[in-house]
Design a protein around this motif. Structure first.
Motif, PDB file in Angstrom:
ATOM      1  N   ASN A 238     -13.951  -2.070  -0.823  1.00 19.27           N
ATOM      2  CA  ASN A 238     -12.539  -1.865  -0.510  1.00 19.27           C
ATOM      3  C   ASN A 238     -11.676  -1.984  -1.768  1.00 19.27           C
ATOM      4  O   ASN A 238     -10.839  -1.118  -2.050  1.00 19.27           O
TER       5      ASN A 238
ATOM      6  N   ASN B 270      -9.841   1.292  -3.387  1.00 21.23           N
ATOM      7  CA  ASN B 270      -8.378   1.270  -3.540  1.00 21.23           C
ATOM      8  C   ASN B 270      -7.996   1.527  -4.996  1.00 21.23           C
ATOM      9  O   ASN B 270      -7.047   2.262  -5.282  1.00 21.23           O
ATOM     10  N   ALA B 271      -8.737   0.897  -5.929  1.00 19.99           N
ATOM     11  CA  ALA B 271      -8.438   1.066  -7.357  1.00 19.99           C
ATOM     12  C   ALA B 271      -8.504   2.548  -7.727  1.00 19.99           C
ATOM     13  O   ALA B 271      -7.692   3.035  -8.521  1.00 19.99           O
TER      14      ALA B 271
ATOM     15  N   ILE C  70      -0.700   3.096  -9.847  1.00 15.46           N
ATOM     16  CA  ILE C  70       0.738   3.087  -9.511  1.00 15.46           C
ATOM     17  C   ILE C  70       1.332   1.690  -9.411  1.00 15.46           C
ATOM     18  O   ILE C  70       2.536   1.514  -9.510  1.00 15.46           O
TER      19      ILE C  70
ATOM     20  N   ILE D  58       0.840  -7.371   1.263  1.00 15.82           N
ATOM     21  CA  ILE D  58      -0.203  -6.380   1.022  1.00 15.82           C
ATOM     22  C   ILE D  58      -1.496  -6.674   1.795  1.00 15.82           C
ATOM     23  O   ILE D  58      -2.242  -5.773   2.136  1.00 15.82           O
TER      24      ILE D  58
ATOM     25  N   TYR E 133      -0.342  -3.059   6.997  1.00 14.85           N
ATOM     26  CA  TYR E 133       0.743  -2.944   6.021  1.00 14.85           C
ATOM     27  C   TYR E 133       0.390  -1.941   4.930  1.00 14.85           C
ATOM     28  O   TYR E 133      -0.688  -1.992   4.349  1.00 14.85           O
ATOM     29  N   ARG E 134       1.292  -1.032   4.691  1.00 19.79           N
ATOM     30  CA  ARG E 134       1.121  -0.089   3.591  1.00 19.79           C
ATOM     31  C   ARG E 134       2.430  -0.046   2.818  1.00 19.79           C
ATOM     32  O   ARG E 134       3.491  -0.098   3.425  1.00 19.79           O
ATOM     33  N   VAL E 135       2.350   0.033   1.508  1.00 18.25           N
ATOM     34  CA  VAL E 135       3.584   0.133   0.728  1.00 18.25           C
ATOM     35  C   VAL E 135       4.231   1.479   1.099  1.00 18.25           C
ATOM     36  O   VAL E 135       3.557   2.497   1.139  1.00 18.25           O
TER      37      VAL E 135
ATOM     38  N   GLY F 113      -4.525   6.439   4.457  1.00 20.83           N
ATOM     39  CA  GLY F 113      -5.103   5.139   4.766  1.00 20.83           C
ATOM     40  C   GLY F 113      -4.428   4.532   5.972  1.00 20.83           C
ATOM     41  O   GLY F 113      -3.421   5.044   6.457  1.00 20.83           O
ATOM     42  N   MET F 114      -5.008   3.421   6.459  1.00 15.72           N
ATOM     43  CA  MET F 114      -4.448   2.795   7.662  1.00 15.72           C
ATOM     44  C   MET F 114      -3.876   1.409   7.387  1.00 15.72           C
ATOM     45  O   MET F 114      -3.335   0.769   8.281  1.00 15.72           O
TER      46      MET F 114
ATOM     47  N   ILE G 205      -5.636  -1.346   6.628  1.00 14.64           N
ATOM     48  CA  ILE G 205      -6.405  -2.441   7.218  1.00 14.64           C
ATOM     49  C   ILE G 205      -7.494  -2.989   6.291  1.00 14.64           C
ATOM     50  O   ILE G 205      -8.003  -4.084   6.502  1.00 14.64           O
ATOM     51  N   GLY G 206      -7.836  -2.212   5.238  1.00 12.85           N
ATOM     52  CA  GLY G 206      -8.930  -2.638   4.350  1.00 12.85           C
ATOM     53  C   GLY G 206      -8.685  -4.007   3.737  1.00 12.85           C
ATOM     54  O   GLY G 206      -9.555  -4.890   3.780  1.00 12.85           O
ATOM     55  N   LEU G 207      -7.473  -4.205   3.193  1.00 14.35           N
ATOM     56  CA  LEU G 207      -7.186  -5.486   2.533  1.00 14.35           C
ATOM     57  C   LEU G 207      -7.101  -6.629   3.543  1.00 14.35           C
ATOM     58  O   LEU G 207      -7.484  -7.753   3.251  1.00 14.35           O
TER      59      LEU G 207
ATOM     60  N   SER H  22      -2.764  -2.603 -11.055  1.00 10.37           N
ATOM     61  CA  SER H  22      -2.878  -3.843 -10.282  1.00 10.37           C
ATOM     62  C   SER H  22      -4.193  -4.525 -10.597  1.00 10.37           C
ATOM     63  O   SER H  22      -5.176  -3.883 -10.950  1.00 10.37           O
TER      64      SER H  22
ATOM     65  N   PHE I  39      -6.594  -6.915  -8.441  1.00  8.68           N
ATOM     66  CA  PHE I  39      -6.919  -7.620  -7.201  1.00  8.68           C
ATOM     67  C   PHE I  39      -8.050  -8.578  -7.503  1.00  8.68           C
ATOM     68  O   PHE I  39      -8.991  -8.238  -8.232  1.00  8.68           O
TER      69      PHE I  39
HETATM   70  P1  ADP Z   1      -5.032   1.516   2.853  1.00  6.54           P
HETATM   71  O1  ADP Z   1      -5.408   1.739   1.438  1.00  6.54           O
HETATM   72  O2  ADP Z   1      -5.978   2.103   3.809  1.00  6.54           O
HETATM   73  O3  ADP Z   1      -3.636   1.868   3.148  1.00  6.54           O
HETATM   74  P2  ADP Z   1      -5.418  -1.328   2.365  1.00  6.54           P
HETATM   75  O4  ADP Z   1      -5.345  -2.453   3.348  1.00  6.54           O
HETATM   76  O5  ADP Z   1      -6.654  -1.206   1.591  1.00  6.54           O
HETATM   77  O6  ADP Z   1      -5.112  -0.037   3.192  1.00  6.54           O
HETATM   78  O7  ADP Z   1      -4.206  -1.481   1.392  1.00  6.54           O
HETATM   79  C1  ADP Z   1      -2.926  -1.778   1.908  1.00  6.54           C
HETATM   80  C2  ADP Z   1      -1.851  -1.180   1.019  1.00  6.54           C
HETATM   81  O8  ADP Z   1      -1.847  -1.855  -0.228  1.00  6.54           O
HETATM   82  C3  ADP Z   1      -2.071   0.258   0.662  1.00  6.54           C
HETATM   83  O9  ADP Z   1      -1.507   1.110   1.637  1.00  6.54           O
HETATM   84  C4  ADP Z   1      -1.350   0.396  -0.671  1.00  6.54           C
HETATM   85  O10 ADP Z   1       0.005   0.616  -0.419  1.00  6.54           O
HETATM   86  C5  ADP Z   1      -1.524  -0.977  -1.286  1.00  6.54           C
HETATM   87  N1  ADP Z   1      -2.620  -1.037  -2.260  1.00  6.54           N
HETATM   88  C6  ADP Z   1      -3.874  -1.481  -2.055  1.00  6.54           C
HETATM   89  N2  ADP Z   1      -4.594  -1.426  -3.187  1.00  6.54           N
HETATM   90  C7  ADP Z   1      -3.773  -0.940  -4.147  1.00  6.54           C
HETATM   91  C8  ADP Z   1      -3.918  -0.656  -5.551  1.00  6.54           C
HETATM   92  N3  ADP Z   1      -5.071  -0.858  -6.198  1.00  6.54           N
HETATM   93  N4  ADP Z   1      -2.845  -0.155  -6.211  1.00  6.54           N
HETATM   94  C9  ADP Z   1      -1.674   0.032  -5.575  1.00  6.54           C
HETATM   95  N5  ADP Z   1      -1.469  -0.219  -4.260  1.00  6.54           N
HETATM   96  C10 ADP Z   1      -2.502  -0.697  -3.554  1.00  6.54           C
END
Ligand code: ADP
Length: 487
Positions: A387, A391-392, A424, A434, A439-441, A450-451, A453-455, A479, A481
């Protein structure tokens, strides 16, 4: 500066000389009237007055000086050639004079008196300055207090008009004001509202916030006085600062019962939907495997491509449904770990390998130990790594580089894994959310699928392992993580 007053220039000269020789600045006047005029124009520290002068005599000048606020603090030395009679001395003192010297002048005594009075004058001036300064300070404070009181009254009226329960407390959390809505829920104006005993953490959170000076964000069930039904509320409290020092806290409890109900219904729906989807998907995959096995060389290339694409999409679908199922497992407290001992870097290298297969043009570097044994749920940790890494890649459309690092702390009790991208980034105010469910930005839903939910799942997995997780990020600069695992 010292003002010397005598109607005879031949008397003034020697006095001026002796004073100047001893470092004093000197001004002179030839009559009482001139002396008075000069005293009002200039700033003297001492006036030396000849008593007998035509026109205004020395005593009259001294008396006149006492009459003006600008000059009434200036000390005076009277000079007299006549034999000093007691009545003259008392006249001199009653008109405000401070000392008396008879002619012919004894220079030593004269200078001693000048020095004493000069010093006294300087001290008086300083005292006057200090007094003025203090008065100004008191005035400023009075004004500030008044403005603060006004602001407080305004704030209280605003809080009174809110549909929420609202409060103001002092810097150590003692309630100073509560609105009328609050009073419906609390036994008295000094207490917090009645909350569900299961949420006793509320007071702990509140005390922690006061100690650390950070905002509180806490969901809790409250009930009205004389009622037995608890409803979900969200407590939000923020510190109010003055010159970087917390002086107050302002907060509200917002009723979120409806939101909670909708959320529960949504969770239930997702749980049912993902379970229901899982069964046909499993059959679909099984049948599809049969199809894949039946493919032979006689099949046209296009069919083979379709089959590969279908397989990829089936895998994606499978992962989505697996994530949704994980969410309902987390909600029901049913994520169970199957812990085993394994080599962490080895698992990481496998994940990197799989990621590289799909993203061959990415530069993925690693810094850290080649071996480190951990006891954890290997599959779940792999899920977290996947995950973080995917995401990266997803959130760095321009710079195709990832820096991975793993480290073990000094006492060998914790492993820290960080995934840094150059993408970004995430705005500071969004970072606290996050790892929340769904939650999504904002803004990025169009660019990045995306949904959200991964994080959330990753965080839950790490929490279950007794580890910690987090993010450091700056918009536009990528970022990092990280998560930690106890060893
Ligand atoms: P998803 O990627 O499916 O939307 P995640 O739970 O993995 O869901 O991530 C939640 C939110 O966090 C993402 O929608 C994104 O806005 C932000 N995010 C996660 N990882 C990164 C990253 N490496 N760089 C920038 N934003 C990130």
């Amino acid at each position: 500066m010292i003002l010397v007053v005598d109607d005879r220039p031949e008397n003034l000269l020697p006095l001026r000389k002796i004073l100047e020789q001893h470092g004093f600045l000197v001004d002179t006047a030839l009559s009482g009237e001139e002396a008075l005029k000069k005293s009002l124009q200039n700033d003297y520290s001492l006036v030396i007055l000849d008593v007998q002068m035509p026109g205004m005599d020395g005593f009259e000048v001294a008396e006149a000086l006492r009459g003006y606020s600008k000059t009434n603090h200036i000390p005076v030395i009277f000079l007299s050639a006549i034999k000093v009679e007691k009545k003259f001395i008392s006249k001199g003192y009653s008109s405000g004079g401070i000392d008396y010297v008879t002619k012919p002048i004894d220079n030593d005594i004269f200078l001693l008196k000048v020095r004493n009075l000069y010093q006294l004058s300087t001290q008086t001036k300083q005292l006057i300055e200090t007094k003025k300064h203090l008065e100004k300070e008191v005035e400023i404070r009075r004004n500030t207090e008044f403005r603060l009181k006004e602001a407080l009254t305004e704030l209280q009226s605003t809080l009174e008009s809110l549909p929420q329960l609202a409060f103001i407390s002092n810097e150590i959390g003692v309630l100073e004001y509560v609105n009328s809505k609050w009073k419906e829920y609390a036994p008295d104006e000094r207490s917090f509202p009645d909350f569900d005993p299961e949420h006793s953490e509320l007071l702990k959170k509140w005390n922690e916030a006061i100690k650390s000076g950070t905002q509180v964000h806490f969901e809790v069930k409250l009930k009205r006085q004389n009622e037995n039904v608890f409803r979900w509320h969200l407590l939000k409290a923020v510190p109010v600062k003055e010159n970087d020092t917390i002086i107050k806290w302002v907060g509200t409890f917002t009723d979120i019962e409806e939101q909670k109900r909708v959320e529960t219904r949504k969770d239930e729906f997702l749980s049912i939907a993902s379970h229901e989807l899982k069964t046909p998907l499993t059959s679909l995959k099984a049948y599809f495997q049969l199809i894949q096995r039946s493919v032979n060389d006689q099949f046209p290339a296009t069919i083979k491509t379709y089959i590969t694409k279908t397989s990829e999409q089936l895998d994606k679908l499978n992962m989505l449904i697996a994530d949704l199922l994980d969410i309902s497992r987390i909600q029901n407290g049913k994520i169970f770990l199957k812990k085993e001992q394994f080599d962490f870097p080895e698992l990481l290298f496998n994940v990197i390998e799989t990621i590289r297969e799909v993203n061959p043009d990415w530069d993925i570097e690693y810094n850290g130990p080649d071996h480190a044994t951990v006891v954890a749920d290997k599959e779940r940790i792999e899920q977290v790594l996947q995950n973080y890494l995917s995401n990266a890649i997803k959130y760095s459309p321009a710079i195709k580089k990832i820096s991975l690092s793993a480290s073990i702390n000094e006492d060998n009790t914790e492993l820290k894994m960080s995934v840094r991208d150059y993408g970004i980034g995430i705005p500071k105010d969004k970072q606290p959310f996050i790892f929340d469910k769904f939650y999504r930005v904002e803004d990025d839903s169009i660019r990045f699928q995306g949904m959200g939910i991964g994080l959330f799942i990753s965080a839950e997995i790490i929490k279950r392992h007794g580890g910690t997780y987090g993010v450091e990020s700056e918009p536009g600069n990528g970022s990092t993580f990280y998560f930690t695992l106890p060893m």
